[in-house]
Design an enzyme around this catalytic site. Sequence first.
Site, PDB file in Angstrom:
ATOM      1  N   HIS A 282      36.770 -35.262 -14.299  1.00  0.00           N
ATOM      2  CA  HIS A 282      35.705 -36.123 -13.794  1.00  0.00           C
ATOM      3  C   HIS A 282      34.418 -35.387 -13.459  1.00  0.00           C
ATOM      4  CE1 HIS A 282      38.856 -39.096 -13.518  1.00  0.00           C
ATOM      5  NE2 HIS A 282      39.528 -38.356 -12.669  1.00  0.00           N
TER       6      HIS A 282
ATOM      7  N   ASP B 178      42.878 -33.302 -13.953  1.00  0.00           N
ATOM      8  CA  ASP B 178      42.271 -34.161 -12.917  1.00  0.00           C
ATOM      9  C   ASP B 178      41.250 -33.353 -12.121  1.00  0.00           C
ATOM     10  OD1 ASP B 178      41.657 -36.500 -11.607  1.00  0.00           O
ATOM     11  OD2 ASP B 178      43.651 -36.851 -10.781  1.00  0.00           O
TER      12      ASP B 178
END
Length: 326
Positions: A10, A287
């Site tokens: 992200h 992640d």
Amino acid sequence: MKGKIGLEEHFATEATIMDSHGYLAEKIWPELKSRLLDIQEKRLAFMDKFGVEMMILSLNAPAIQAIPNTKLAIETAQKSNDFLADEIHKRPDRFAGLAALPMQDTDAAIRELERCARELGFVGILVNGFSQIGEPDTAVYLDEKMYRPFWETVEKLNMPFYLHPRNPLQKHAQIYEGHPWLLGPTWAFGQETAVHALRLMCSGLFDVYPKLKIILGHMGEGLPFSMWRVDNRNAWVNEPPDYPAKNLISDYFLKNFYITTSGNFRTQALINTMLEIGSDRILFSADYPFEDVGHASQWFDKAEISENDRQKIGRTNALNLFQIGR
Ligand code: GRE
Ligand code: ZN
């Protein structure tokens, strides 16, 4: 292993950064914030150090899905996608992109998806669960009929769709009251996302659009472990399941779903997932920056699986799924 590809990785923009505040310890926030806002420096250094050749980047959570004002959701998605496209353009050998979409308005989501696919060259979509539409206290899930034209477009464009977690609305989170540590990645993210995925499977969506490809993170949000029970509870009564879809839930799970290792660096869980869904449908992810690329990589590089499976999960499944380099 060198040449890994991660796809739950992200970034944030100034407009969405505060959505990621409050999950990790406050003293970590300056570092987490700087990692979310950075694309080309610290991130690439971690990638180089731990053998991650590419990150397929997505906006943080819940971001667009938590902007009830439709016009603002549309604008924020466009700006974030434009920012991401510019950053990918600087290093197309290291980065690719997943579209952020304003699901508050099905037509606008379709238009932005088409723009992301055709003009910005993005390889897929990432949506953070249900959308708040009009009022903050609303939760609209992706199996709703209003989204059918959207799913038709997703199938037509052959864009893999990452169903990413978010927390439930407070009014739906009574079970967590007094236990705030169970919210977020500890438990609530997985519970919320697993039920959302089950809703998609039960709804008949995949009977209408059988080529849809849905990706779940965190080793499948618990679903691989529970799949047998979902289909076989009380099997002695021999009643057909009472939902609109034509087939067993596991039929859709095996045919329409892919799973990543994001934030769940556990060999026992990986092997269970391999036994349930097969190594062709599992993909490495970290992640980042909520998790550490080093933790993810050092675990995965040594996990007790075959080298053939490691290459597939670490790299080639992602090349195939996202049609990268072809
Ligand atoms: C995520 O988006 O993956 C995430 C958060 C907040 C905390 C942990 C986490 O948004 O993995
Ligand atoms: Zn994530």
